[in-house]
Design an enzyme around this catalytic site. Structure first.
Site, PDB file in Angstrom:
ATOM      1  N   GLY A   1       0.829  -1.221   0.000  1.00  0.00           N
ATOM      2  CA  GLY A   1       0.000   0.000   0.000  1.00  0.00           C
ATOM      3  C   GLY A   1       0.851   1.253   0.000  1.00  0.00           C
ATOM      4  O   GLY A   1       0.454   2.301   0.527  1.00  0.00           O
TER       5      GLY A   1
ATOM      6  N   GLY B   1      -0.169   5.036  -0.935  1.00  0.00           N
ATOM      7  CA  GLY B   1      -1.178   5.762  -0.182  1.00  0.00           C
ATOM      8  C   GLY B   1      -0.619   6.930   0.614  1.00  0.00           C
ATOM      9  O   GLY B   1       0.538   7.323   0.459  1.00  0.00           O
ATOM     10  N   GLN B   2      -1.480   7.490   1.464  1.00  0.00           N
ATOM     11  CA  GLN B   2      -1.143   8.711   2.192  1.00  0.00           C
ATOM     12  C   GLN B   2       0.087   8.495   3.083  1.00  0.00           C
ATOM     13  O   GLN B   2       0.994   9.334   3.127  1.00  0.00           O
ATOM     14  CB  GLN B   2      -2.344   9.144   3.045  1.00  0.00           C
ATOM     15  CG  GLN B   2      -2.221  10.544   3.596  1.00  0.00           C
ATOM     16  CD  GLN B   2      -3.209  10.849   4.718  1.00  0.00           C
ATOM     17  OE1 GLN B   2      -3.934   9.968   5.181  1.00  0.00           O
ATOM     18  NE2 GLN B   2      -3.224  12.088   5.150  1.00  0.00           N
TER      19      GLN B   2
ATOM     20  N   ILE C   1      -1.248  -2.033  -5.358  1.00  0.00           N
ATOM     21  CA  ILE C   1      -2.069  -2.604  -6.429  1.00  0.00           C
ATOM     22  C   ILE C   1      -2.089  -1.649  -7.623  1.00  0.00           C
ATOM     23  O   ILE C   1      -2.257  -2.058  -8.763  1.00  0.00           O
ATOM     24  CB  ILE C   1      -3.506  -2.884  -5.903  1.00  0.00           C
ATOM     25  CG1 ILE C   1      -4.275  -3.819  -6.831  1.00  0.00           C
ATOM     26  CG2 ILE C   1      -4.284  -1.595  -5.641  1.00  0.00           C
ATOM     27  CD1 ILE C   1      -5.575  -4.345  -6.242  1.00  0.00           C
TER      28      ILE C   1
ATOM     29  N   TYR D   1     -14.522  -1.233   8.859  1.00  0.00           N
ATOM     30  CA  TYR D   1     -13.099  -0.908   8.963  1.00  0.00           C
ATOM     31  C   TYR D   1     -12.597  -1.164  10.390  1.00  0.00           C
ATOM     32  O   TYR D   1     -11.560  -1.803  10.596  1.00  0.00           O
ATOM     33  CB  TYR D   1     -12.917   0.558   8.568  1.00  0.00           C
ATOM     34  CG  TYR D   1     -11.533   1.127   8.750  1.00  0.00           C
ATOM     35  CD1 TYR D   1     -10.485   0.742   7.926  1.00  0.00           C
ATOM     36  CD2 TYR D   1     -11.279   2.074   9.736  1.00  0.00           C
ATOM     37  CE1 TYR D   1      -9.216   1.291   8.090  1.00  0.00           C
ATOM     38  CE2 TYR D   1     -10.022   2.630   9.902  1.00  0.00           C
ATOM     39  CZ  TYR D   1      -8.989   2.240   9.080  1.00  0.00           C
ATOM     40  OH  TYR D   1      -7.734   2.773   9.235  1.00  0.00           O
TER      41      TYR D   1
ATOM     42  N   LYS E   1      -9.810  -3.830  11.811  1.00  0.00           N
ATOM     43  CA  LYS E   1      -8.616  -3.375  12.521  1.00  0.00           C
ATOM     44  C   LYS E   1      -8.516  -4.048  13.893  1.00  0.00           C
ATOM     45  O   LYS E   1      -7.427  -4.414  14.334  1.00  0.00           O
ATOM     46  CB  LYS E   1      -8.630  -1.848  12.671  1.00  0.00           C
ATOM     47  CG  LYS E   1      -8.354  -1.119  11.362  1.00  0.00           C
ATOM     48  CD  LYS E   1      -6.913  -1.355  10.921  1.00  0.00           C
ATOM     49  CE  LYS E   1      -6.646  -0.859   9.528  1.00  0.00           C
ATOM     50  NZ  LYS E   1      -5.299  -1.168   9.042  1.00  0.00           N
TER      51      LYS E   1
HETATM   52  P1  NAD Z   1      -4.533   5.070   1.774  1.00  0.00           P
HETATM   53  O1  NAD Z   1      -5.957   4.737   1.491  1.00  0.00           O
HETATM   54  O2  NAD Z   1      -4.044   6.430   1.497  1.00  0.00           O
HETATM   55  O3  NAD Z   1      -3.585   4.045   1.018  1.00  0.00           O
HETATM   56  C1  NAD Z   1      -3.853   2.671   0.990  1.00  0.00           C
HETATM   57  C2  NAD Z   1      -3.120   2.095  -0.193  1.00  0.00           C
HETATM   58  O4  NAD Z   1      -3.432   0.701  -0.241  1.00  0.00           O
HETATM   59  C3  NAD Z   1      -3.535   2.708  -1.539  1.00  0.00           C
HETATM   60  O5  NAD Z   1      -2.406   3.181  -2.221  1.00  0.00           O
HETATM   61  C4  NAD Z   1      -4.224   1.568  -2.273  1.00  0.00           C
HETATM   62  O6  NAD Z   1      -3.977   1.581  -3.655  1.00  0.00           O
HETATM   63  C5  NAD Z   1      -3.575   0.361  -1.611  1.00  0.00           C
HETATM   64  N1  NAD Z   1      -4.403  -0.839  -1.733  1.00  0.00           N
HETATM   65  C6  NAD Z   1      -5.733  -0.962  -1.582  1.00  0.00           C
HETATM   66  N2  NAD Z   1      -6.101  -2.234  -1.819  1.00  0.00           N
HETATM   67  C7  NAD Z   1      -4.969  -2.914  -2.106  1.00  0.00           C
HETATM   68  C8  NAD Z   1      -4.702  -4.269  -2.445  1.00  0.00           C
HETATM   69  N3  NAD Z   1      -5.666  -5.179  -2.558  1.00  0.00           N
HETATM   70  N4  NAD Z   1      -3.413  -4.624  -2.654  1.00  0.00           N
HETATM   71  C9  NAD Z   1      -2.422  -3.706  -2.563  1.00  0.00           C
HETATM   72  N5  NAD Z   1      -2.607  -2.420  -2.267  1.00  0.00           N
HETATM   73  C10 NAD Z   1      -3.885  -2.032  -2.041  1.00  0.00           C
HETATM   74  O7  NAD Z   1      -4.275   4.659   3.308  1.00  0.00           O
HETATM   75  P2  NAD Z   1      -3.210   5.284   4.321  1.00  0.00           P
HETATM   76  O8  NAD Z   1      -3.837   6.466   4.920  1.00  0.00           O
HETATM   77  O9  NAD Z   1      -1.872   5.391   3.690  1.00  0.00           O
HETATM   78  O10 NAD Z   1      -3.216   4.143   5.431  1.00  0.00           O
HETATM   79  C11 NAD Z   1      -2.206   3.168   5.539  1.00  0.00           C
HETATM   80  C12 NAD Z   1      -2.515   2.297   6.732  1.00  0.00           C
HETATM   81  O11 NAD Z   1      -2.618   3.111   7.909  1.00  0.00           O
HETATM   82  C13 NAD Z   1      -3.851   1.556   6.633  1.00  0.00           C
HETATM   83  O12 NAD Z   1      -3.725   0.297   7.229  1.00  0.00           O
HETATM   84  C14 NAD Z   1      -4.789   2.415   7.448  1.00  0.00           C
HETATM   85  O13 NAD Z   1      -5.840   1.661   7.981  1.00  0.00           O
HETATM   86  C15 NAD Z   1      -3.874   2.921   8.538  1.00  0.00           C
HETATM   87  N6  NAD Z   1      -4.357   4.174   9.132  1.00  0.00           N
HETATM   88  C16 NAD Z   1      -4.370   5.342   8.425  1.00  0.00           C
HETATM   89  C17 NAD Z   1      -4.854   6.498   9.013  1.00  0.00           C
HETATM   90  C18 NAD Z   1      -4.898   7.805   8.282  1.00  0.00           C
HETATM   91  O14 NAD Z   1      -5.460   8.792   8.817  1.00  0.00           O
HETATM   92  N7  NAD Z   1      -4.327   7.907   7.097  1.00  0.00           N
HETATM   93  C19 NAD Z   1      -5.319   6.456  10.332  1.00  0.00           C
HETATM   94  C20 NAD Z   1      -5.329   5.248  11.006  1.00  0.00           C
HETATM   95  C21 NAD Z   1      -4.826   4.108  10.403  1.00  0.00           C
HETATM   96  N1  SER Z   2      -8.108   8.201   9.310  1.00  0.00           N
HETATM   97  C1  SER Z   2      -8.726   6.916   9.263  1.00  0.00           C
HETATM   98  C2  SER Z   2     -10.090   7.000   8.682  1.00  0.00           C
HETATM   99  O1  SER Z   2     -10.698   8.040   8.815  1.00  0.00           O
HETATM  100  C3  SER Z   2      -8.792   6.338  10.650  1.00  0.00           C
HETATM  101  O2  SER Z   2      -8.223   5.116  10.644  1.00  0.00           O
HETATM  102  O3  SER Z   2     -10.546   6.030   8.162  1.00  0.00           O
END
Ligand code: NAD
Ligand code: SER
Length: 311
Positions: free
Chosen positions: A11, A14-15, A36, A140, A144
């Site tokens: 992933g 992503g962010q 992906i 979600y 988690k």
């Molecule tokens: P995001 O949605 O920005 O990025 C997720 C990435 O996963 C994307 O680039 C997407 O293309 C990829 N993805 C989705 N399905 C896929 C698959 N089947 N195979 C491979 N890649 C796939 O998410 P993020 O914000 O970067 O979050 C990363 C992790 O941190 C996640 O587990 C999320 O639950 C956790 N998290 C994020 C936040 C937040 O505020 N950003 C808060 C709490 C937890």
């Molecule tokens: N920032 C995330 C969301 O809003 C929390 O895991 O889904």
């Protein structure tokens, strides 16, 4: 984290991944970002990987002699409600694949993030403790929470050095977020600069725990560098920096853009936000691996606006 490890990041587009990969490259030998989706610009060592493809992930671990995995791929809270079964599979089946690979190949470490979404309506809302009621109301959050329990299980039963953080809502300027409930706290800065106005899908008085991305990246690296014996939490650590409502972030933006206006048009994400904590007690993280945040709301606003203005 090991100084000379080969690291797979899932992933990575992503962010969080977009920023974590660079930070890991500073402390690791070779980082293999995967997603992906193919990256928009060519990326060193990029591997296309659907985390539901167990065989491909296994091949990658063998072929690239992977020693650590940062498993970021997931479907976030708002998107998860659109397709609960896909969220369940992506968020949980892949966690089991990573943990199984970690046990089989005796990987040094794995990082599998969790979220404030593991908490629910029955959880104490203020200063939510590390160990408390976890009864999530979103798919979600359910994934988690189950993932956290599997992490703890693989640590206890199979000796996997798995580490995890319950990230709060993350705010950064480098990438747009991928479909979460807390995304408004990123969008608002973009719209403030572009339109001078924001229609907010969260009610004005709903507070959520939040963190600026540089703090989140540093927390991740520091947790992974902590001596294993210091860590008593192998499910997932509460992690905190600040809490604010939409009204408070709007007031912070107005200090720089006095003409900025905001309207409130709550939708289903407001319902999700109301099930989550307002603030988090992260004293275990502060005590056990010396976690300290750097950014509060005003410091984050200043940095966000300064960097986005240059975009
Ligand atoms: P995001 O949605 O920005 O990025 C997720 C990435 O996963 C994307 O680039 C997407 O293309 C990829 N993805 C989705 N399905 C896929 C698959 N089947 N195979 C491979 N890649 C796939 O998410 P993020 O914000 O970067 O979050 C990363 C992790 O941190 C996640 O587990 C999320 O639950 C956790 N998290 C994020 C936040 C937040 O505020 N950003 C808060 C709490 C937890
Ligand atoms: N920032 C995330 C969301 O809003 C929390 O895991 O889904």
């Amino acid at each position: 984290m090991n100084k000379r490890a080969n690291v797979l990041v899932t992933g990575a587009g992503g962010q969080i991944g977009s920023e974590l990969v660079a930070a890991l490259r500073e402390v690791n030998n070779i980082v293999y970002p995967s997603d992906i989706r193919a990256p928009e610009n060519p990326q060193e060592h990029f591997l296309q990987l659907d985390v539901l493809d167990k065989e491909r992930m296994r091949e990658i671990v063998i072929e690239y002699e992977i020693e650590e995995i940062f498993h970021l791929a997931a479907i976030l809270s708002a998107k998860g409600e659109e397709n609960p079964m896909l969220a369940w599979r992506v968020n949980l089946e892949s966690v089991l694949t990573v943990l199984e690979l970690a046990a089989e190949f005796k990987l040094f470490k794995v990082f599998i993030p969790s979220s404030i979404a593991v908490f629910g309506l029955g959880t104490p809302k203020d200063n939510t403790p590390q160990n408390t009621i976890t009864a999530p109301d979103t798919v979600y959050g359910i994934t988690k929470l189950a993932g956290e329990r599997w992490c703890n299980y693989y640590y206890n039963k199979k000796g996997v050095d798995v580490r995890s953080l319950r990230y709060p809502g993350l705010v950064g300027y480098k990438t747009l977020p991928g479909g979460g409930t807390t995304d408004y706290a990123v969008d608002i800065y973009h719209k403030a600069l572009k339109d001078g106005h924001y229609d907010c899908y969260i009610s004005k008085d709903v507070a959520m725990p939040m963190m600026y991305m540089p703090d989140a990246i540093r927390a991740t690296v520091e947790l992974l560098q902590a001596p294993p014996d210091n860590l008593t939490v192998r499910s997932s650590y509460n992690l905190s920096a600040m809490s604010f409502t939409p009204e408070q972030i709007a007031a912070s933006i107005k200090k720089h853009i006095p003409t900025f206006t905001i309207d409130y048009k709550p939708d289903f994400r407001d319902d999700i936000a109301r099930t989550w904590p307002s603030s988090i007690d992260d004293s275990a993280a502060r005590r056990e691996w010396n976690w300290r945040h750097e950014y509060d709301l005003d410091k984050m606003t200043e940095d966000m606006l300064m960097n986005l203005e240059g975009v």
